[in-house]
Design a protein around this motif. Structure first.
Motif, short mmCIF file in Angstrom:
data_model
loop_
_atom_site.label_atom_id
_atom_site.label_comp_id
_atom_site.label_asym_id
_atom_site.label_seq_id
_atom_site.Cartn_x
_atom_site.Cartn_y
_atom_site.Cartn_z
N ARG A 100 24.47 80.73 46.62
CA ARG A 100 25.35 79.73 45.99
C ARG A 100 24.57 78.78 45.10
O ARG A 100 24.99 78.46 43.99
CB ARG A 100 26.08 78.92 47.07
CG ARG A 100 27.19 79.64 47.75
CD ARG A 100 27.83 78.72 48.74
NE ARG A 100 28.84 79.41 49.53
CZ ARG A 100 29.48 78.87 50.53
NH1 ARG A 100 29.23 77.63 50.87
NH2 ARG A 100 30.39 79.56 51.19
N GLN A 126 24.83 78.31 36.24
CA GLN A 126 25.95 77.69 35.52
C GLN A 126 25.56 76.34 34.92
O GLN A 126 26.09 75.94 33.88
CB GLN A 126 27.15 77.51 36.45
CG GLN A 126 27.80 78.81 36.83
CD GLN A 126 28.90 78.61 37.85
OE1 GLN A 126 28.97 77.60 38.53
NE2 GLN A 126 29.77 79.60 37.97
N GLY A 175 37.13 72.61 35.41
CA GLY A 175 37.42 73.62 36.43
C GLY A 175 36.15 74.20 37.03
O GLY A 175 36.03 74.37 38.24
N VAL A 176 35.16 74.48 36.16
CA VAL A 176 33.88 75.00 36.64
C VAL A 176 33.17 73.94 37.46
O VAL A 176 32.57 74.23 38.50
CB VAL A 176 33.01 75.47 35.44
CG1 VAL A 176 31.61 75.83 35.89
CG2 VAL A 176 33.66 76.64 34.74
N LYS A 208 34.52 71.58 39.26
CA LYS A 208 35.17 71.48 40.57
C LYS A 208 34.72 72.61 41.49
O LYS A 208 34.49 72.40 42.68
CB LYS A 208 36.69 71.50 40.43
CG LYS A 208 37.24 70.22 39.86
CD LYS A 208 38.74 70.31 39.68
CE LYS A 208 39.27 69.06 39.01
NZ LYS A 208 40.71 69.16 38.79
N ARG A 209 34.59 73.82 40.94
CA ARG A 209 34.11 74.94 41.75
C ARG A 209 32.67 74.70 42.21
O ARG A 209 32.31 75.03 43.34
CB ARG A 209 34.22 76.25 40.97
CG ARG A 209 35.64 76.77 40.90
CD ARG A 209 35.69 78.20 40.41
NE ARG A 209 35.08 78.41 39.11
CZ ARG A 209 35.73 78.30 37.95
NH1 ARG A 209 37.00 77.98 37.93
NH2 ARG A 209 35.11 78.52 36.81
N MET A 210 31.86 74.11 41.35
CA MET A 210 30.47 73.80 41.74
C MET A 210 30.44 72.77 42.86
O MET A 210 29.65 72.90 43.80
CB MET A 210 29.69 73.28 40.54
CG MET A 210 29.30 74.33 39.56
SD MET A 210 28.22 73.59 38.32
CE MET A 210 28.60 74.60 36.93
N TYR A 211 31.28 71.74 42.74
CA TYR A 211 31.35 70.75 43.82
C TYR A 211 31.73 71.42 45.13
O TYR A 211 31.16 71.12 46.18
CB TYR A 211 32.38 69.66 43.48
CG TYR A 211 31.94 68.67 42.45
CD1 TYR A 211 30.71 68.02 42.54
CD2 TYR A 211 32.76 68.35 41.38
CE1 TYR A 211 30.32 67.11 41.59
CE2 TYR A 211 32.38 67.43 40.42
CZ TYR A 211 31.16 66.81 40.54
OH TYR A 211 30.77 65.89 39.60
N THR A 212 32.69 72.32 45.08
CA THR A 212 33.13 73.03 46.29
C THR A 212 32.00 73.87 46.86
O THR A 212 31.78 73.89 48.08
CB THR A 212 34.35 73.91 45.97
OG1 THR A 212 35.37 73.11 45.38
CG2 THR A 212 34.89 74.58 47.21
N GLN A 213 31.25 74.55 45.99
CA GLN A 213 30.14 75.35 46.47
C GLN A 213 29.04 74.49 47.09
O GLN A 213 28.48 74.84 48.12
CB GLN A 213 29.57 76.20 45.33
CG GLN A 213 30.46 77.34 44.91
CD GLN A 213 29.90 78.10 43.73
OE1 GLN A 213 29.08 77.58 42.97
NE2 GLN A 213 30.34 79.33 43.57
N ARG A 238 33.32 62.58 43.40
CA ARG A 238 34.26 63.61 42.94
C ARG A 238 35.35 62.98 42.14
O ARG A 238 36.07 62.17 42.42
CB ARG A 238 34.88 64.37 44.09
CG ARG A 238 33.98 65.15 45.03
CD ARG A 238 32.80 65.75 44.38
NE ARG A 238 32.14 66.76 45.21
CZ ARG A 238 30.87 66.74 45.51
NH1 ARG A 238 30.14 65.75 45.13
NH2 ARG A 238 30.34 67.71 46.17
#
Length: 166
Positions: A115, A122, A131-132, A134-139, A166
């Motif tokens: 991850r 990225q 959007g990308v 937010k996905r990075m924060y989630t990862q 966030r």
């Protein structure tokens, strides 16, 4: 008087003949265009103003999103770096203590590395979309949760690095 009356009747017959012949339609159409022209002009002006205002709004939104993505990019780079350094510290402590990890725990470490490597690739771009991001924060949250499990099971150090707002 009689001649005058005849002219009025003749004029009325000419108008009615013109109406029957179709001249009345073009006259009505011309009259309709004459009356509706100012309204169409106003409508065109209002739509032009609306298009201009939407273009200004889009430009303002673009500037605002660039500011946000630049700020988020910097925060993500910092959080990624701190999480990666914490992961290496956890791995070093596991090696030093010679803790035997089961298959699930080894997989969690490998997934955390994967991850973080994906996030690092990225983050090489100068700008990232929301959007990308937010996905990075989630990862990154997922990696920290994995490290929290190691802390609970094997008493590894607590994560004290940077966490982006966030």
């Amino acid at each position: 008087m009689n001649a005058r009356r005849q002219w009025i009747i003749l004029l009325a017959l000419a108008v009615s003949a013109a109406a029957f012949a179709g001249c009345g339609k073009s006259a009505a159409k011309n009259m309709d265009e004459t009356l509706s022209l100012p309204f169409r002009g106003v409508r065109a002006g209002v739509s032009g103003i609306g298009k201009g205002a939407s273009a200004i709004g889009e430009a303002g939104g673009d500037i605002f999103s660039r500011l946000l993505t630049d700020r988020n990019h910097t925060a993500l780079v910092r959080e990624h770096k701190d999480t990666l350094s914490h992961l290496t510290a956890v791995e070093k402590q596991i090696e030093r203590r010679q803790i035997g990890l089961n298959r699930l725990e080894r997989r969690l470490l490998r997934d955390a590395h994967d991850r973080l490597a994906a996030i690092g690739r990225q983050l090489e771009a100068k700008r990232i979309t929301s959007g990308v991001g937010k996905r990075m924060y989630t990862q990154l949250d997922g990696v920290r949760q994995s490290l929290k499990l190691f802390r609970q099971r094997h008493n590894t150090p607590r994560y004290t690095g940077f966490i982006a707002v966030r």
